[in-house]
Scaffold this motif. Structure first.
Motif, PDB file in Angstrom:
ATOM      1  N   TYR A 192      10.524  -6.330  -6.713  1.00 37.90           N
ATOM      2  CA  TYR A 192      10.641  -6.159  -5.258  1.00 37.90           C
ATOM      3  C   TYR A 192       9.579  -5.182  -4.750  1.00 37.90           C
ATOM      4  N   LEU A 193       9.453  -4.045  -5.406  1.00 37.12           N
ATOM      5  CA  LEU A 193       8.491  -3.028  -4.960  1.00 37.12           C
ATOM      6  C   LEU A 193       7.052  -3.498  -5.130  1.00 37.12           C
ATOM      7  N   ASP A 194       6.791  -4.213  -6.200  1.00 38.95           N
ATOM      8  CA  ASP A 194       5.447  -4.733  -6.442  1.00 38.95           C
ATOM      9  C   ASP A 194       4.966  -5.584  -5.272  1.00 38.95           C
ATOM     10  N   ARG A 195       5.886  -6.277  -4.614  1.00 34.02           N
ATOM     11  CA  ARG A 195       5.529  -7.207  -3.542  1.00 34.02           C
ATOM     12  C   ARG A 195       5.456  -6.562  -2.150  1.00 34.02           C
ATOM     13  N   GLN A 196       5.729  -5.282  -2.056  1.00 32.48           N
ATOM     14  CA  GLN A 196       5.723  -4.629  -0.749  1.00 32.48           C
ATOM     15  C   GLN A 196       4.328  -4.118  -0.381  1.00 32.48           C
ATOM     16  N   ALA A 197       4.017  -4.169   0.894  1.00 34.92           N
ATOM     17  CA  ALA A 197       2.711  -3.702   1.373  1.00 34.92           C
ATOM     18  C   ALA A 197       2.678  -2.182   1.423  1.00 34.92           C
ATOM     19  N   ALA A 198       1.598  -1.615   0.916  1.00 40.00           N
ATOM     20  CA  ALA A 198       1.457  -0.156   0.887  1.00 40.00           C
ATOM     21  C   ALA A 198       0.819   0.365   2.172  1.00 40.00           C
ATOM     22  N   LYS A 199       1.351   1.474   2.658  1.00 42.55           N
ATOM     23  CA  LYS A 199       0.744   2.133   3.812  1.00 42.55           C
ATOM     24  C   LYS A 199      -0.285   3.138   3.314  1.00 42.55           C
ATOM     25  N   PRO A 200      -1.430   3.236   3.972  1.00 44.89           N
ATOM     26  CA  PRO A 200      -2.494   4.128   3.496  1.00 44.89           C
ATOM     27  C   PRO A 200      -2.153   5.606   3.646  1.00 44.89           C
ATOM     28  N   GLY A 201      -2.804   6.421   2.821  1.00 43.29           N
ATOM     29  CA  GLY A 201      -2.672   7.865   2.923  1.00 43.29           C
ATOM     30  C   GLY A 201      -3.991   8.441   3.401  1.00 43.29           C
ATOM     31  N   ALA A 202      -4.125   9.757   3.303  1.00 45.38           N
ATOM     32  CA  ALA A 202      -5.371  10.407   3.726  1.00 45.38           C
ATOM     33  C   ALA A 202      -5.512  11.742   3.014  1.00 45.38           C
ATOM     34  N   ALA A 203      -6.757  12.147   2.774  1.00 47.32           N
ATOM     35  CA  ALA A 203      -7.022  13.440   2.148  1.00 47.32           C
ATOM     36  C   ALA A 203      -6.658  14.563   3.108  1.00 47.32           C
ATOM     37  N   LYS A 204      -6.168  15.674   2.568  1.00 45.35           N
ATOM     38  CA  LYS A 204      -5.790  16.828   3.382  1.00 45.35           C
ATOM     39  C   LYS A 204      -6.885  17.886   3.411  1.00 45.35           C
ATOM     40  N   ASN A 205      -7.482  18.117   2.270  1.00 48.86           N
ATOM     41  CA  ASN A 205      -8.450  19.196   2.138  1.00 48.86           C
ATOM     42  C   ASN A 205      -9.866  18.638   2.030  1.00 48.86           C
ATOM     43  N   LYS A 206     -10.543  18.574   3.131  1.00 49.42           N
ATOM     44  CA  LYS A 206     -11.889  18.004   3.170  1.00 49.42           C
ATOM     45  C   LYS A 206     -12.881  18.808   2.329  1.00 49.42           C
ATOM     46  N   ASP A 207     -12.578  20.086   2.085  1.00 46.65           N
ATOM     47  CA  ASP A 207     -13.503  20.948   1.358  1.00 46.65           C
ATOM     48  C   ASP A 207     -13.609  20.588  -0.122  1.00 46.65           C
TER      49      ASP A 207
END
Length: 219
Positions: free
Chosen positions: A116-131
């Motif tokens: 079930y989880l394998d078939r779910q669409a993932a929502k993107p993340g983002a980096a927190k520390n640009k440095d």
């Protein structure tokens, strides 16, 4: 002589083929195909009669966790999820929350939830520390030669997609979760991958944080 024994050999072959077919059918009966609908039901509602908590409370709708300490499971390889759930049943990955839940799950439950989880669409993340994200990018793609740390991309893929049945999908994973897992491998608290334990022991806190930040932004 070949003519004399040929009918016997043919009969023996047919008999062996029949036995093989029966064994295969019996094996298939023992191991039914995974049912994602049942997996969704267990993931969403749990099973109070067996003390299995609903996964959605910690891991979010369709596996898209909004809690930084809990991993995103959407689009994760079914084989990897299944392995982790089985590992939670052992001292290799003992966890006060997940271990009791995993131990209450049958092999069929695990397969169903994993698919079930394998078939779910993932929502993107983002980096927190640009440095430090550039450091993370360098390590992820090229490793750390002087410390004999291999490139993460070699196993987990250039875009963090991983490899089914072998290596986890990392793209978009929460930074906090990734940091905790790498430090757990380094400390020996998480013991279900000798390869990751060896690699993590060679990494500093800054390097771990940098990789975690970079991974969070992968898609």
């Amino acid at each position: 002589m070949n003519r004399v024994f040929s009918p016997f050999v043919k009969s023996l072959f047919v008999a062996l083929l029949a036995v093989s077919s029966v064994a295969t059918a019996a094996e298939e009966k023992k191991a039914p195909a995974a049912d994602p609908a049942k997996g969704e039901a267990l993931y969403t509602s749990g099973d109070a009669s067996r003390n299995i908590m609903a996964c959605v409370g910690c891991h979010g709708a369709a596996g898209n966790s909004t809690i930084a300490q809990n991993p995103k499971l959407s689009a994760q390889h079914a084989e990897y999820i299944a392995k982790q759930l089985h590992d939670f049943k052992t001292p290799q990955r003992n966890n006060p929350i997940m271990s009791p839940i995993a131990k209450a799950m049958t092999d069929e439950d695990i397969k169903n939830v994993a698919v079930y989880l394998d078939r779910q669409a993932a929502k993107p993340g983002a980096a927190k520390n640009k440095d430090i994200v550039e450091l993370g990018k360098k390590i992820y793609r090229g490793g750390i030669a002087e410390k004999n740390v291999p490139a993460c991309a070699a196993c987990h893929g250039a875009s963090g997609g991983g490899m089914p049945a072998q290596f986890a999908r990392l793209a978009g994973q929460h930074q906090d979760y990734t940091v905790v897992q790498l430090t757990s491998f380094r400390a020996g608290a998480r013991k279900n991958s000798a390869q990751m334990t060896t690699i993590a022991k060679r990494m500093s806190d800054e390097e771990i944080q940098a990789v975690a930040d970079y991974v969070a932004g992968l898609k």
